[in-house]
Design a protein around this motif. Structure first.
Motif, PDB file in Angstrom:
ATOM      1  N   PRO A 232       0.796  -1.240   0.000  1.00 15.25           N
ATOM      2  CA  PRO A 232       0.000   0.000   0.000  1.00 15.25           C
ATOM      3  C   PRO A 232       0.831   1.294   0.000  1.00 15.25           C
ATOM      4  O   PRO A 232       0.363   2.332  -0.458  1.00 15.25           O
ATOM      5  CB  PRO A 232      -0.822  -0.137   1.298  1.00 15.25           C
ATOM      6  N   LEU A 233       2.065   1.230   0.479  1.00 14.52           N
ATOM      7  CA  LEU A 233       2.933   2.414   0.465  1.00 14.52           C
ATOM      8  C   LEU A 233       3.145   2.935  -0.962  1.00 14.52           C
ATOM      9  O   LEU A 233       3.253   4.140  -1.176  1.00 14.52           O
ATOM     10  CB  LEU A 233       4.285   2.010   1.090  1.00 14.52           C
ATOM     11  N   GLY A 234       3.221   2.050  -1.934  1.00 18.50           N
ATOM     12  CA  GLY A 234       3.424   2.441  -3.331  1.00 18.50           C
ATOM     13  C   GLY A 234       4.895   2.463  -3.705  1.00 18.50           C
ATOM     14  O   GLY A 234       5.771   2.639  -2.853  1.00 18.50           O
ATOM     15  N   VAL A 235       5.162   2.301  -5.007  1.00 16.52           N
ATOM     16  CA  VAL A 235       6.526   2.130  -5.509  1.00 16.52           C
ATOM     17  C   VAL A 235       7.432   3.299  -5.102  1.00 16.52           C
ATOM     18  O   VAL A 235       8.553   3.112  -4.636  1.00 16.52           O
ATOM     19  CB  VAL A 235       6.520   1.982  -7.053  1.00 16.52           C
ATOM     20  N   MET A 236       6.934   4.519  -5.276  1.00 14.08           N
ATOM     21  CA  MET A 236       7.767   5.700  -5.015  1.00 14.08           C
ATOM     22  C   MET A 236       8.218   5.744  -3.552  1.00 14.08           C
ATOM     23  O   MET A 236       9.401   5.889  -3.258  1.00 14.08           O
ATOM     24  CB  MET A 236       6.942   6.950  -5.338  1.00 14.08           C
ATOM     25  N   LYS A 237       7.282   5.622  -2.636  1.00 17.67           N
ATOM     26  CA  LYS A 237       7.632   5.714  -1.207  1.00 17.67           C
ATOM     27  C   LYS A 237       8.431   4.493  -0.759  1.00 17.67           C
ATOM     28  O   LYS A 237       9.303   4.607   0.107  1.00 17.67           O
ATOM     29  CB  LYS A 237       6.361   5.859  -0.357  1.00 17.67           C
ATOM     30  N   GLU A 238       8.158   3.343  -1.356  1.00 19.10           N
ATOM     31  CA  GLU A 238       8.936   2.150  -1.005  1.00 19.10           C
ATOM     32  C   GLU A 238      10.393   2.343  -1.417  1.00 19.10           C
ATOM     33  O   GLU A 238      11.318   2.001  -0.684  1.00 19.10           O
ATOM     34  CB  GLU A 238       8.349   0.911  -1.692  1.00 19.10           C
ATOM     35  N   HIS A 239      10.585   2.886  -2.596  1.00 17.23           N
ATOM     36  CA  HIS A 239      11.943   3.166  -3.089  1.00 17.23           C
ATOM     37  C   HIS A 239      12.663   4.131  -2.148  1.00 17.23           C
ATOM     38  O   HIS A 239      13.784   3.870  -1.700  1.00 17.23           O
ATOM     39  CB  HIS A 239      11.814   3.765  -4.498  1.00 17.23           C
ATOM     40  N   LEU A 240      12.014   5.233  -1.837  1.00 16.05           N
ATOM     41  CA  LEU A 240      12.645   6.260  -0.996  1.00 16.05           C
ATOM     42  C   LEU A 240      12.905   5.740   0.410  1.00 16.05           C
ATOM     43  O   LEU A 240      13.926   6.061   1.021  1.00 16.05           O
ATOM     44  CB  LEU A 240      11.772   7.521  -0.962  1.00 16.05           C
TER      45      LEU A 240
END
Lengths: 119, 374
Positions: free
Chosen positions: B33-41
């Motif tokens: 649920p965090l999403g790709v962008m926030k998971e990456h960061l």
């Protein structure tokens, strides 16, 4: 508000139709990172690709939902594409069309029908 | 298509709200649920936990490590014999044409060699090893272990809470470590450009270990979507995209992975598939090279984007092989192949996106500097 099967929404404001994508679409796309808007003044026909949006995952085309002239585009969106995820049905509208034939909107779904459509 | 396989962590992914997609025959988590962008960061800022259990884990045993290493050197152009005990190295299976059939990690675990290969290639890799190495060397496919990666600057702090020994490990060290009561095979490595660990854990104990890690403030579950953008910023190849059966290690810029002892003039020069092409490429140069690419506008350039030397006219000089958005760079990022004439850092080339040629700069790789614990 009206909704298309392409997950766009249309809202009538005065004599213009404002177009954006639905919250459901923005969730499916994931984080939006790039938007290419059409130029104001462009004459478009229904189902023509007028706009590109790219998420971290993929690129998608945004279609003109009706015939008409694009009279205004949401320029700030280009610098802040993430707005499409934050406020898809509010601040993150894409463009406004002066409809050539407003009756084309009659074919689209209302909110209840759209919610049923996306299940 | 047969039925999709599930990793030992499937139930945990579903419970965490993961979006599951088919990948290399497995149902894998592409994002949470965090999403790709926030998971990456989050991974770059703290620590991310990845399930990579779809990858192949193989143990090679023979009379001695030396015997196994000598045999394995017939398949890879790496120095396997000279690899120290409890040390790991990046490797390549080359083919007779000097192309790359897969990339892999191998570790000297004292009396045996531990090999980790890509999910999509693992059946072919296992068959290759069995054909070439048996019966003198046994090829044991490990089916009862999960593989997870804990990556990011806080990975050490997090994992050391379960066993302080891991803090003593250096980049590319391997060790057998008890974590949360489970006997784990740990390496200080990964594929994100960050410090971190890869942990092979018994399948039955994988769920509990991951829950223990996810219970820590530093750690979030990260899907394959962010894994892809992290490795792309890190300049790391995705097999099938950036390297394949037609690309030589020299074109791919992987010469650093071929130790001197296996190159022409070395004590154990050659003796691997495709050595003549690899040596020819080294001696004579190559026509195309893998480079980092920094698109100058905001538009991502995806894999398959054709590259040109000029803004108008001419034939393509190359192609993007991986591309997308780099959350750490806050802009588009790509890698691909260009002609050697265009391969110098700072060269401007053009990528054709939706019929328009957009400027893209050949850039130093990795595009985000690596953060390994040397």
């Amino acid at each position: 508000m009206k909704f298309t099967e392409e997950h766009e929404w249309l809202r009538v404001e005065d004599d213009l139709v404002v177009v954006g994508i639905t919250a459901h679409a923005s969730e499916q796309l994931g984080d939006v990172v790039f938007i290419e808007l059409p130029e104001a003044g462009t004459e478009v026909t229904k189902d023509e690709e007028v706009c590109v949006i790219e998420s971290v995952k993929a690129a998608s085309d945004i279609l003109a939902p009706i015939d008409g002239e694009i009279v205004e585009v949401n320029e700030p969106l280009v610098e802040d594409p993430g707005k499409v995820n934050e406020d898809p049905t509010g601040d993150a509208w894409f463009f406004k069309i002066k409809a050539a034939d407003p009756s084309q909107m009659d074919d689209y779904m209302d909110e209840a029908a759209y919610n049923k459509f996306i299940g | 298509m047969g039925e999709l396989l599930r990793t030992p962590l499937f139930d945990l992914h579903v419970e965490l709200g993961a979006k599951m997609v088919p990948f290399a025959g497995y149902e894998m988590s592409v994002q949470y649920p965090l999403g790709v962008m926030k998971e990456h960061l989050h991974t770059r800022a703290s620590a991310g936990l990845f399930d990579v259990s779809h990858m192949g884990q193989v143990i090679l045993r023979g009379e001695s490590y030396e015997a196994v290493a000598t045999a394995f050197e017939t398949l890879v152009p790496m120095d396997v014999l000279g690899l120290g005990a409890e040390r790991q190295r990046y490797g390549l299976f080359t083919n007779d044409a000097g192309g790359i059939d897969d990339d892999l990690m191998f570790a000297n675990r004292g009396d045996h060699l531990f090999v980790v290969v890509n999910a999509a290639c693992k059946d072919a890799d296992i068959a290759r090893m069995k054909t070439a190495l048996e019966p003198d060397v046994s090829v044991e496919v490990i089916e009862d272990r999960a593989l997870v990666a804990l990556q990011g600057p806080a990975a050490e702090t997090a994992l050391a809470r379960l066993n302080p020994v891991v803090a003593e490990m250096s980049f590319m060290d391997v060790a057998t470590v008890t974590l949360n009561g489970a006997e784990c095979w740990v390496s200080r490595s990964g594929y994100t450009g960050e410090d971190g660990y890869e942990i092979s854990v018994p399948a039955a104990e994988a769920d509990a270990l991951c829950r223990a890690l996810l219970g820590m403030d530093e750690v979030e579950a990260i899907g394959l979507g962010a894994r892809d953008s992290l490795r792309l910023e890190g300049g790391l190849c995705l097999y099938g995209n950036d390297i394949d059966a037609t690309t030589s290690p020299i074109e791919a810029g992987l010469i650093w992975a071929i130790q001197k002892v296996r190159r022409a003039g070395g004590d154990r020069a050659g003796g691997f598939p495709g050595a003549s092409r690899v040596f020819g490429d080294l001696a004579e140069g190559v026509a195309r090279k893998r480079v980092g690419l920094a698109p100058q506008g905001r538009a991502p350039m995806r894999a398959g984007t054709q590259l040109f030397a000029a803004a108008e006219g001419g034939d393509p000089i190359g192609e993007v092989t991986s591309g997308g958005f780099g959350p750490t760079l806050e802009g588009p990022v790509a890698m691909g192949y260009v002609g050697s004439a265009q391969a110098a850092v700072g060269t401007e080339v053009f990528g054709e996106v939706r019929g328009k040629r957009l400027p893209v700069m050949v850039a130093k790789m990795p595009l985000v500097p690596a953060n390994f614990k040397r």
